[in-house]
Motif scaffolding. Structure first.
Motif, short mmCIF file in Angstrom:
data_model
loop_
_atom_site.label_atom_id
_atom_site.label_comp_id
_atom_site.label_asym_id
_atom_site.label_seq_id
_atom_site.Cartn_x
_atom_site.Cartn_y
_atom_site.Cartn_z
N PRO A 12 52.95 30.38 -65.56
CA PRO A 12 54.01 29.39 -65.35
C PRO A 12 55.36 29.86 -65.89
O PRO A 12 56.40 29.61 -65.27
CB PRO A 12 53.52 28.16 -66.12
CG PRO A 12 52.04 28.30 -66.14
CD PRO A 12 51.79 29.78 -66.25
N ALA A 13 55.36 30.56 -67.03
CA ALA A 13 56.63 31.06 -67.59
C ALA A 13 57.28 32.05 -66.62
O ALA A 13 58.50 32.01 -66.41
CB ALA A 13 56.39 31.70 -68.95
N ARG A 14 56.48 32.94 -66.03
CA ARG A 14 57.02 33.90 -65.06
C ARG A 14 57.56 33.19 -63.82
O ARG A 14 58.62 33.54 -63.30
CB ARG A 14 55.96 34.92 -64.65
CG ARG A 14 55.74 36.02 -65.66
CD ARG A 14 54.92 37.17 -65.07
NE ARG A 14 53.67 36.75 -64.45
CZ ARG A 14 52.51 36.64 -65.09
NH1 ARG A 14 52.43 36.92 -66.38
NH2 ARG A 14 51.43 36.26 -64.45
N LEU A 15 56.84 32.19 -63.35
CA LEU A 15 57.28 31.44 -62.18
C LEU A 15 58.62 30.75 -62.47
O LEU A 15 59.55 30.85 -61.67
CB LEU A 15 56.23 30.41 -61.76
CG LEU A 15 56.60 29.49 -60.61
CD1 LEU A 15 56.88 30.28 -59.33
CD2 LEU A 15 55.50 28.47 -60.37
N LEU A 16 58.72 30.07 -63.60
CA LEU A 16 59.97 29.40 -63.94
C LEU A 16 61.10 30.41 -64.11
O LEU A 16 62.22 30.18 -63.65
CB LEU A 16 59.80 28.55 -65.19
CG LEU A 16 59.37 27.10 -64.95
CD1 LEU A 16 58.05 26.99 -64.24
CD2 LEU A 16 59.35 26.33 -66.26
N GLU A 17 60.80 31.52 -64.77
CA GLU A 17 61.82 32.55 -64.98
C GLU A 17 62.36 33.07 -63.65
O GLU A 17 63.56 33.35 -63.53
CB GLU A 17 61.23 33.69 -65.80
CG GLU A 17 62.24 34.75 -66.20
CD GLU A 17 61.62 35.82 -67.07
OE1 GLU A 17 61.60 36.99 -66.63
OE2 GLU A 17 61.12 35.48 -68.16
N SER A 18 61.52 33.17 -62.64
CA SER A 18 61.96 33.65 -61.33
C SER A 18 62.97 32.70 -60.69
O SER A 18 63.65 33.06 -59.73
CB SER A 18 60.77 33.88 -60.41
OG SER A 18 60.22 32.67 -59.95
#
Length: 150
Positions: A12-18
């Motif tokens: 989820p952190a990677r998705l939000l960061e994108s």
């Protein structure tokens, strides 16, 4: 209901960061900053989305998608309540369903079931019925903004 502790914070952190957002983990017993609904529900302040391990995945995605669908110049001033209009709210619900496919172990089917279990309300009675048969305006909104719409 699927919770962040079930899938972890990394994906989820990677998705939000994108999407230019930051996922901020909150300790189990601590209040979640910027949470509109309280309890375990995700919160938002500016471009940060706050959640703890017990936060439902649908809640995290919903709050993050509020920020994603809004114009970037509005993001910095958001605190707790991100709703601007019904069209933006519908686009938020639609995008959270679409982005669920990018999280391992989640997917749109599971997310829509959790949305229904939580109590999201749609004219056609379920998140799936709405998404498959009544979300054209929301999908058009996402396309207009250059956001995922499939």
């Amino acid at each position: 209901m699927l919770r962040l502790r079930d899938i972890g914070f990394q994906a989820p952190a990677r998705l939000l960061e994108s999407h230019g957002l930051e996922l901020v983990p909150v300790a189990d017993a601590a209040p979640i900053p910027g949470s509109f609904w309280g309890d375990d529900e995700a919160g938002l302040i500016g471009t940060r989305v706050f959640a703890r391990p017990a936060t439902p995945v649908h809640s995290l995605l919903h709050e993050a998608c509020h920020l994603i669908v809004m114009p970037p110049e509005r993001r910095g001033s958001v605190h707790t309540d991100a709703t601007d209009c019904d069209r933006e709210e519908d686009a938020t619900c639609c995008l959270q369903i679409i982005l669920a496919d990018q999280l391992p172990g989640v997917g749109r089917e599971r997310l829509m079931a959790d949305m229904d279990a939580w109590g999201y309300s749609f004219r056609l009675g379920s998140a799936r019925a709405w998404f498959e048969h009544d979300a054209e305006d929301a999908l058009a909104f996402l396309r207009e903004r250059g956001l995922p719409s499939e």
